[in-house]
Write an enzyme that holds these catalytic residues in place. Structure first.
Site, PDB file in Angstrom:
ATOM      1  N   ASP A 125       6.193  80.308  47.752  1.00 16.25           N
ATOM      2  CA  ASP A 125       5.125  81.313  47.629  1.00 16.25           C
ATOM      3  C   ASP A 125       5.551  82.693  48.143  1.00 16.25           C
ATOM      4  O   ASP A 125       4.870  83.287  48.977  1.00 16.25           O
ATOM      5  CB  ASP A 125       3.886  80.852  48.399  1.00 16.25           C
ATOM      6  CG  ASP A 125       3.497  79.418  48.120  1.00 16.25           C
ATOM      7  OD1 ASP A 125       3.538  79.029  46.936  1.00 16.25           O
ATOM      8  OD2 ASP A 125       3.157  78.694  49.065  1.00 16.25           O
ATOM      9  N   GLU A 182      -4.334  79.865  39.980  1.00 21.23           N
ATOM     10  CA  GLU A 182      -4.348  80.203  41.402  1.00 21.23           C
ATOM     11  C   GLU A 182      -3.367  81.338  41.636  1.00 21.23           C
ATOM     12  O   GLU A 182      -2.913  82.005  40.699  1.00 21.23           O
ATOM     13  CB  GLU A 182      -3.987  78.973  42.238  1.00 21.23           C
ATOM     14  CG  GLU A 182      -2.641  78.346  41.865  1.00 21.23           C
ATOM     15  CD  GLU A 182      -2.301  77.135  42.715  1.00 21.23           C
ATOM     16  OE1 GLU A 182      -3.055  76.829  43.652  1.00 21.23           O
ATOM     17  OE2 GLU A 182      -1.260  76.509  42.451  1.00 21.23           O
TER      18      GLU A 182
END
Length: 450
Positions: A36, A210
């Protein structure tokens, strides 16, 4: 100075954690799992704020699932040499978070008014009305910390994957995901919402979405996000003329991972007139995609403002200094036969990879090596395992003419570092071609010019 004081000073020095410098291509970080990546440019230097995957253990996380307890920050001046500044925040330091939640998922960080604001999700402790995920803020005077978390999570925000965008007029926006992708204005203090959360419209309605990340280019706002169109996530984007939409779906930035990694989470930055995409895959953990590794590749736009699809590479970005360990297994191109890449040690994949040659004429190409600072006395250094009689030639730019070095390797069953004279002196930035002249088996960990 007494020997007792010297002993005490030595013990104190041992406790001081100095930043670790890592030279890597893709993945960028090879001594731990990272995911991420939120990349930012502060004062001309690139900082990456990733989540930190670890392996769950009894009483420490949920087996077979994502397990993250803290955050590191990494920085680089050249996109090649990365400095690990160490842990900047742990779940036990956050007053409102479950100290045993192991859910410190995708973060972000922005600079404003001389401060650095680090946004992160975590599970809220207790069984109160805010049970589930909250998003908090930690503040620092430097991009690498120390960061001090706020006592409470941001009110009105329930979800994960925070992303903050500051528009040209100074208005800041917070984006996050929880089934849908949400957006809201932030107050000047960067700690509170200044509008009601809004579900961003005209994004895919089916399939998980997301990880929102918004950026602006030439007056167009690009909302980028992972989305499960088929079985695993791919990167997509939509555009708008306002930071809160409505958005129009435009297409795919990067297809599903060819390695089968279920998630992909990303960020996009502009540095010195070049755009870059940061994302993750499962390079260091091919059999378990909850232990991931961050990557970077160049990103380009078409004349009409649409994004060209990015093809993941092993070589990644940046120019490698000739004096560094040049990891040929992170190649730019490879011959279709006679060459393969393997882990050096499958029991310890953090040791990285090796490239193996077993046919005459087999080769790899490694782009953009800077030989400008190579002294006239430099030699080729190679760490290799070879059968007796193996010969490797290294060329600049094209595998023709006189090589930079032609190396005859003595037989060895263990890794052995050897030095060899150069047959040709070069300056500037060049692509390297490494070729097997004999087909005698040889494995190479790295090469260098010193």
């Amino acid at each position: 100075m007494s020997k007792y004081l010297l002993t005490a000073l030595a013990a104190l020095s041992a406790l001081i954690l100095l930043p670790t410098v890592i030279a890597a291509q893709n993945p960028l970080i090879t001594d731990q799992y990272t995911a991420d990546p939120s990349a930012r440019v502060f004062n001309g230097r690139v900082y990456i704020y990733p989540s930190h995957d670890i392996k769950a253990q009894p009483g420490k996380g949920r087996p077979g699932w994502f397990c993250m307890e803290d955050y590191h920050v990494f920085s680089s001046a050249d996109m090649t040499q990365w400095t690990d500044h160490g842990v900047i925040l742990n779940q036990t330091q956050v007053p409102w978070a479950d100290p045993a939640g192991y859910a410190m998922w995708a973060p972000d960080c922005v600079a404003r008014n001389g401060k650095y604001y680090f946004y992160f999700p975590a599970t809220v402790k207790g069984d109160g009305p805010r049970k589930g995920f909250g998003i908090g803020v930690a503040v620092a005077d430097q991009p690498y910390g120390p960061f001090k978390p706020q006592a409470e999570a941001i009110k009105g925000v329930h979800g994960i994957d925070p992303n903050v965008f500051i528009d040209k007029d100074g208005q800041a926006y917070l984006y996050w995901s929880q089934g849908n992708i949400y957006g809201a204005k932030l107050k000047e203090n960067m700690l509170e919402l200044d509008s009601e959360p809004k579900i961003l419209s005209a994004l895919p309605e089916k399939g998980l979405k997301e990880g929102p990340y918004l950026f602006e280019r030439k007056g167009v706002y690009y909302m980028t996000y992972p989305h499960v169109e088929n079985k695993i996530e791919r990167l997509e984007y939509a555009t708008a003329t306002d930071p809160l939409g409505p958005f129009t779906i435009k297409g795919v930035i990067m297809d599903e991972s060819p390695n089968g990694c279920w998630t992909v989470h990303h960020s996009i930055i502009l540095l010195k007139d070049q755009w870059y995409l940061f994302y993750h895959d499962k390079d260091l953990s091919p059999n378990f995609d909850k232990n991931r590794s961050i990557r970077a590749d160049s990103l380009f736009f078409n004349a009409d403002g649409t994004i060209r699809k990015v093809t993941p590479t092993l070589r990644g970005v940046g120019i490698t200094q000739a004096s560094a360990h040049i990891q040929l297994d992170r190649y730019s191109a490879i011959s279709p036969q006679g060459t393969n890449v393997q882990f050096i040690d499958t029991a310890d994949r953090f040791k990285g990879w090796k490239v193996a040659f077993d046919q005459k004429g087999a080769w790899v190409r490694y782009n953009k090596v800077d030989l400008s600072k190579t002294p006239s006395s430099a030699k080729l250094t190679i760490n290799a395992i070879a059968a007796d009689g193996a010969v490797i030639s290294i060329y600049a730019d094209k595998p023709i003419g006189q090589p930079i070095a032609r190396v005859k390797l003595s037989g060895s069953s263990n890794w052995k570092v050897r030095e060899h004279a150069l047959t040709k002196k070069l300056k500037g930035v060049h692509d390297l071609f490494v070729m097997s002249d004999t087909g005698t088996p040889v494995q190479i960990d790295w090469i260098s010019f010193k």
